[in-house]
Design a protein around this motif. Structure first.
Motif, PDB file in Angstrom:
ATOM      1  N   GLY A  81      47.189   9.739 -21.044  1.00 55.29           N
ATOM      2  CA  GLY A  81      46.200  10.613 -20.424  1.00 55.29           C
ATOM      3  C   GLY A  81      46.020  11.936 -21.143  1.00 55.29           C
ATOM      4  O   GLY A  81      46.708  12.262 -22.115  1.00 55.29           O
ATOM      5  N   GLY A  82      45.075  12.734 -20.634  1.00 57.10           N
ATOM      6  CA  GLY A  82      44.840  14.077 -21.151  1.00 57.10           C
ATOM      7  C   GLY A  82      44.247  14.095 -22.548  1.00 57.10           C
ATOM      8  O   GLY A  82      44.397  15.079 -23.260  1.00 57.10           O
ATOM      9  N   GLY A  83      43.620  13.009 -22.976  1.00 56.30           N
ATOM     10  CA  GLY A  83      43.033  12.970 -24.310  1.00 56.30           C
ATOM     11  C   GLY A  83      44.074  12.839 -25.408  1.00 56.30           C
ATOM     12  O   GLY A  83      43.770  12.986 -26.576  1.00 56.30           O
ATOM     13  N   ARG A  84      45.312  12.567 -25.049  1.00 56.65           N
ATOM     14  CA  ARG A  84      46.377  12.426 -26.041  1.00 56.65           C
ATOM     15  C   ARG A  84      47.016  11.066 -25.904  1.00 56.65           C
ATOM     16  O   ARG A  84      46.964  10.432 -24.865  1.00 56.65           O
ATOM     17  N   ASN A  85      47.638  10.621 -26.956  1.00 59.49           N
ATOM     18  CA  ASN A  85      48.376   9.376 -26.947  1.00 59.49           C
ATOM     19  C   ASN A  85      49.795   9.716 -27.371  1.00 59.49           C
ATOM     20  O   ASN A  85      50.066   9.971 -28.541  1.00 59.49           O
ATOM     21  N   VAL A  86      50.704   9.757 -26.410  1.00 61.80           N
ATOM     22  CA  VAL A  86      52.078  10.180 -26.672  1.00 61.80           C
ATOM     23  C   VAL A  86      52.745   9.242 -27.668  1.00 61.80           C
ATOM     24  O   VAL A  86      53.498   9.683 -28.539  1.00 61.80           O
ATOM     25  N   GLU A  89      53.683   9.493 -35.308  1.00 63.30           N
ATOM     26  CA  GLU A  89      53.267  10.295 -36.445  1.00 63.30           C
ATOM     27  C   GLU A  89      54.349  11.267 -36.905  1.00 63.30           C
ATOM     28  O   GLU A  89      54.280  11.791 -38.010  1.00 63.30           O
ATOM     29  N   VAL A  90      55.352  11.492 -36.088  1.00 66.06           N
ATOM     30  CA  VAL A  90      56.475  12.324 -36.505  1.00 66.06           C
ATOM     31  C   VAL A  90      57.286  11.588 -37.564  1.00 66.06           C
ATOM     32  O   VAL A  90      57.783  12.185 -38.519  1.00 66.06           O
ATOM     33  N   ARG A 110      47.761   6.998 -41.501  1.00 67.10           N
ATOM     34  CA  ARG A 110      47.041   6.566 -42.715  1.00 67.10           C
ATOM     35  C   ARG A 110      45.577   7.018 -42.707  1.00 67.10           C
ATOM     36  O   ARG A 110      45.030   7.378 -43.740  1.00 67.10           O
ATOM     37  N   GLU A 111      44.945   6.976 -41.560  1.00 67.49           N
ATOM     38  CA  GLU A 111      43.540   7.382 -41.495  1.00 67.49           C
ATOM     39  C   GLU A 111      43.407   8.871 -41.810  1.00 67.49           C
ATOM     40  O   GLU A 111      42.559   9.273 -42.603  1.00 67.49           O
ATOM     41  N   ALA A 112      44.259   9.691 -41.212  1.00 63.51           N
ATOM     42  CA  ALA A 112      44.209  11.128 -41.489  1.00 63.51           C
ATOM     43  C   ALA A 112      44.581  11.408 -42.942  1.00 63.51           C
ATOM     44  O   ALA A 112      43.990  12.285 -43.586  1.00 63.51           O
ATOM     45  N   GLU A 113      45.529  10.655 -43.488  1.00 65.24           N
ATOM     46  CA  GLU A 113      45.918  10.823 -44.884  1.00 65.24           C
ATOM     47  C   GLU A 113      44.758  10.462 -45.813  1.00 65.24           C
ATOM     48  O   GLU A 113      44.485  11.156 -46.788  1.00 65.24           O
TER      49      GLU A 113
END
Length: 191
Positions: A13-18, A24-25, A30-33
Motif C-alpha cells: 500500500g501507500g504507492g510503495r512496494n516494500v 533493491e537494497v 535493472r530498469e532504473a540502471e
C-alpha cells in the motif's frame, strides 16, 4: 478479509512496494540502471557533439577560414605555372632558377618548417572536423533508425498491409467489386 487487506496494504500500500524496496537494497533495479545508463550515454553524446559544433562563427572566422584555404591551391597552381613558364620561355625560367640557387640553406630549412607546420595544422583541423561529422552522424542514428522503421511499415509487400482490422465499413468498401473497363474489354476480346 480485513486482516488480509491490512497485511497486503502494509506490504504493497501507500504507492510503495516494500518487497521491491527491500530487494533493491541487495540487488540493483535493472530498469532504473538501464535508464541511468541511457541518460548518461545521451549526455555524453550531447557533450561530445556540442564540443565539435561550429556555432557562433562570425565574419572574421569565415574570412580566416577562406584565407587558410589559399596556400595549397596557390602552391599547386604556382608549380604548374613554373612548368608552363619553363616551356614557353626557357631563358627567363633559367634566370629565375639561378636566383633561387642563391637562397641560403637555412632559409630553405625555415621554409620547409613553415610548410610542414601549415600542412600539419591543416591535417589536424581536418581530422577534428571529421570527428565532428562522426559525432553528428552518431547523434542522428536513432532518428534514422526510426524513419527506416516507419518506411518499412509502409511497404506494400508486407503481409497484412491491406488488413482492414475491425472496421466493417472499410472491409465492405475494400472487397466491393467495381467496374474495370480494361477487364471488360479483355473479356470482350476473348469472345
Amino acid at each position: 478479509m480485513g486482516l488480509i487487506d491490512g497485511i497486503l496494504g502494509a506490504v504493497f500500500g501507500g504507492g510503495r512496494n516494500v518487497l521491491v524496496d527491500t530487494a533493491e537494497v541487495f540487488r540493483v533495479n535493472r530498469e532504473a540502471e538501464s535508464k541511468r545508463a541511457f541518460q548518461m550515454h545521451a549526455a555524453a553524446m550531447a557533450s561530445h557533439s556540442a564540443e565539435f559544433t561550429r556555432g557562433g562563427k562570425g565574419w572574421f572566422d569565415g574570412f580566416m577560414d577562406g584565407l587558410n584555404r589559399i596556400p595549397r591551391p596557390a602552391m599547386a597552381l604556382g608549380t604548374l605555372g613554373l612548368f608552363g613558364a619553363a616551356m614557353v620561355d626557357p631563358v627567363w625560367f633559367a634566370s629565375r632558377m639561378q636566383g633561387i640557387a642563391l637562397v641560403p640553406e637555412p632559409l630553405w630549412w625555415l621554409l620547409g618548417a613553415i610548410v610542414s607546420f601549415y600542412f600539419g595544422a591543416r591535417h589536424q583541423a581536418k581530422g577534428q572536423e571529421f570527428q565532428r561529422s562522426i559525432a553528428d552522424t552518431v547523434a542522428r542514428t536513432p532518428a534514422v533508425v526510426e524513419n527506416i522503421g516507419a518506411l518499412d511499415r509502409l511497404r506494400s509487400d508486407v503481409v497484412g498491409v491491406a488488413e482492414t482490422g475491425p472496421d466493417a465499413v472499410l472491409e465492405k468498401t475494400a472487397t466491393k467489386s467495381g467496374e474495370n473497363p480494361a477487364l471488360e474489354a479483355w473479356k470482350q476480346s476473348l469472345t
